[in-house]
Design a protein around this motif. Sequence first.
Motif, PDB file in Angstrom:
ATOM      1  N   VAL A 107       0.755  -1.157  -0.140  1.00  0.00           N
ATOM      2  CA  VAL A 107      -0.136  -0.044  -0.046  1.00  0.00           C
ATOM      3  C   VAL A 107       0.999   1.295   0.110  1.00  0.00           C
ATOM      4  N   ARG A 108       0.617   2.162  -0.958  1.00  0.00           N
ATOM      5  CA  ARG A 108       1.032   3.699  -0.861  1.00  0.00           C
ATOM      6  C   ARG A 108      -0.157   4.604  -0.610  1.00  0.00           C
ATOM      7  N   HIS A 109      -0.069   5.507   0.082  1.00  0.00           N
ATOM      8  CA  HIS A 109      -1.195   6.512   0.608  1.00  0.00           C
ATOM      9  C   HIS A 109      -0.487   7.800   0.851  1.00  0.00           C
ATOM     10  N   GLU A 135       6.873   7.200   6.517  1.00  0.00           N
ATOM     11  CA  GLU A 135       7.960   5.981   6.269  1.00  0.00           C
ATOM     12  C   GLU A 135       7.852   5.575   4.654  1.00  0.00           C
ATOM     13  N   HIS A 136       9.101   5.082   4.370  1.00  0.00           N
ATOM     14  CA  HIS A 136       9.140   4.520   3.015  1.00  0.00           C
ATOM     15  C   HIS A 136      10.271   3.276   3.072  1.00  0.00           C
ATOM     16  N   PRO A 137       9.855   2.293   4.006  1.00  0.00           N
ATOM     17  CA  PRO A 137      10.901   1.275   4.603  1.00  0.00           C
ATOM     18  C   PRO A 137      11.473   0.657   3.553  1.00  0.00           C
ATOM     19  N   SER A 168      10.214  14.441   3.625  1.00  0.00           N
ATOM     20  CA  SER A 168      10.717  13.331   2.760  1.00  0.00           C
ATOM     21  C   SER A 168      10.372  12.006   3.769  1.00  0.00           C
ATOM     22  N   ARG A 169       9.825  11.082   3.443  1.00  0.00           N
ATOM     23  CA  ARG A 169       9.701   9.786   4.143  1.00  0.00           C
ATOM     24  C   ARG A 169      10.878   9.041   3.808  1.00  0.00           C
ATOM     25  N   VAL A 170      11.628   9.223   2.616  1.00  0.00           N
ATOM     26  CA  VAL A 170      12.679   8.538   2.500  1.00  0.00           C
ATOM     27  C   VAL A 170      13.666   8.938   3.439  1.00  0.00           C
ATOM     28  N   ALA A 171      13.954  10.077   3.697  1.00  0.00           N
ATOM     29  CA  ALA A 171      14.955  10.597   4.703  1.00  0.00           C
ATOM     30  C   ALA A 171      14.521  10.051   6.210  1.00  0.00           C
ATOM     31  N   LEU A 222      17.703  14.468  -2.038  1.00  0.00           N
ATOM     32  CA  LEU A 222      16.515  14.023  -2.142  1.00  0.00           C
ATOM     33  C   LEU A 222      15.883  15.139  -3.153  1.00  0.00           C
ATOM     34  N   ARG A 223      14.440  14.666  -3.487  1.00  0.00           N
ATOM     35  CA  ARG A 223      13.855  15.291  -4.427  1.00  0.00           C
ATOM     36  C   ARG A 223      13.058  16.455  -3.607  1.00  0.00           C
ATOM     37  N   LEU A 224      12.867  17.740  -4.200  1.00  0.00           N
ATOM     38  CA  LEU A 224      12.184  18.670  -3.546  1.00  0.00           C
ATOM     39  C   LEU A 224      10.716  18.297  -3.587  1.00  0.00           C
ATOM     40  N   GLN A 225       9.848  18.164  -2.676  1.00  0.00           N
ATOM     41  CA  GLN A 225       8.477  17.570  -2.530  1.00  0.00           C
ATOM     42  C   GLN A 225       7.618  18.299  -2.680  1.00  0.00           C
ATOM     43  N   LYS A 226       7.474  18.983  -3.896  1.00  0.00           N
ATOM     44  CA  LYS A 226       6.444  20.324  -3.971  1.00  0.00           C
ATOM     45  C   LYS A 226       5.203  19.900  -3.754  1.00  0.00           C
ATOM     46  N   HIS A 262      20.058   8.764  -4.934  1.00  0.00           N
ATOM     47  CA  HIS A 262      18.941   9.483  -5.149  1.00  0.00           C
ATOM     48  C   HIS A 262      17.878   8.664  -5.582  1.00  0.00           C
ATOM     49  N   PRO A 263      16.834   8.736  -4.592  1.00  0.00           N
ATOM     50  CA  PRO A 263      15.823   7.923  -4.589  1.00  0.00           C
ATOM     51  C   PRO A 263      14.688   7.738  -6.051  1.00  0.00           C
ATOM     52  N   GLY A 264      14.825   8.981  -6.854  1.00  0.00           N
ATOM     53  CA  GLY A 264      13.978   9.065  -7.654  1.00  0.00           C
ATOM     54  C   GLY A 264      12.667   9.567  -7.389  1.00  0.00           C
ATOM     55  N   PRO A 265      11.752  10.132  -8.149  1.00  0.00           N
ATOM     56  CA  PRO A 265      12.252  10.785  -9.377  1.00  0.00           C
ATOM     57  C   PRO A 265      13.238  12.042  -9.150  1.00  0.00           C
ATOM     58  N   MET A 266      14.248  12.227 -10.082  1.00  0.00           N
ATOM     59  CA  MET A 266      15.050  13.132  -9.970  1.00  0.00           C
ATOM     60  C   MET A 266      14.502  14.381 -10.690  1.00  0.00           C
TER      61      MET A 266
HETATM   62  N1  ASP Z   1      10.096   7.860  -4.681  1.00  0.00           N
HETATM   63  C1  ASP Z   1      10.195   8.481  -3.389  1.00  0.00           C
HETATM   64  C2  ASP Z   1       8.942   8.475  -2.635  1.00  0.00           C
HETATM   65  O1  ASP Z   1       7.983   7.853  -3.098  1.00  0.00           O
HETATM   66  C3  ASP Z   1      10.917   9.681  -3.213  1.00  0.00           C
HETATM   67  C4  ASP Z   1      10.328  11.045  -4.029  1.00  0.00           C
HETATM   68  O2  ASP Z   1       9.083  10.852  -4.371  1.00  0.00           O
HETATM   69  O3  ASP Z   1      10.969  12.040  -4.140  1.00  0.00           O
HETATM   70  O4  ASP Z   1       9.008   8.888  -1.502  1.00  0.00           O
END
Ligand code: ASP
Length: 316
Positions: A107-109, A135-137, A168-171, A222-226, A262-266
Amino acid sequence: MRFDQRHLLGIEPLRPDEITTLLDLSDKYVSLNRARDKRSSTLSGLTQINMFFENSTRTQASFELAGKRMGADVMNMSMQASSIKKGETLIDTAMTLNAMHPDLLVVRHPHSGAVDLLAQKVNCAVINAGDGRHEHPTQALLDALTIRRAKGRLHRLSIAICGDIAHSRVARSNIMLLGKMENRIRLVGPATLMPSGVAELGCEVYEDMNEGLKDVDVVMMLRLQKERMDGGFIPSEREYYHRYGLDAEKLARAKPDAIVMHPGPMNRGVEIDGTLADDINRSVIQEQVEMGVAVRMAVMDLLARNLRARPKEVMA
Ligand code: ASP
């Protein structure tokens, strides 16, 4: 080999030895994925449903590929076009799917905590494929595997996580995982993109990129999560690139063999220089994608073992 989890909702509940178990098994799946015949029957007879309430390229594709390579029946639900649009609640959707007896639910939400809530309502194993800024384990696990393979170890490394930490959940997942494995973590970025309570995270914080990258082994951009910003967090993308975009000059501050992730998308030219991102001598971005499939295979393998070891729950 011990892995005691029923779900993978985050890195937070994992013990260091469980992380090592997961990464060791992932290494085996990397070899399998490089072989001509990539199939295994590990998930044969099991049903995997992927529910993505938010767009995804890499994560959804790699969960699908992972499940198919291991012989599961894989179904992708297009949640954008689902009954959610007709007003159905998350719980109703979960109960409906539960009645179809899935074994693994990925699940992604967009809301932090939504995946935990769902896990309380269903009988199957639930995997968090990213929830809000929480989180994004599997991303943190694939990052850890990439680092371990590139550096030969996953402890006592100096790792800079740079950019939009706040959204960022990745961070978050990486800070937890790399911290549990006893690495030195630096958070580098403008004060506006640092999360509240950053002092409690046990990391060193830098506003100056040149200082933050000094002598590190790993540079994680990390991507800027606009999509999660509701105001002006940066003056302009041009100014941001000038101060925080990773280019060869800033990277020269890190160790000569430092790797770039970089986790992408870049966003090329915003958080990272395009040529550097493609430089196979420094960038491990393509390896991260490769490790993603293997890590997701290992996660589903271990959860399926635990699932099979439990007596089947009968629904009321
Ligand atoms: N793909 C990763 C995420 O879903 C990073 C990102 O979107 O910037 O969190």
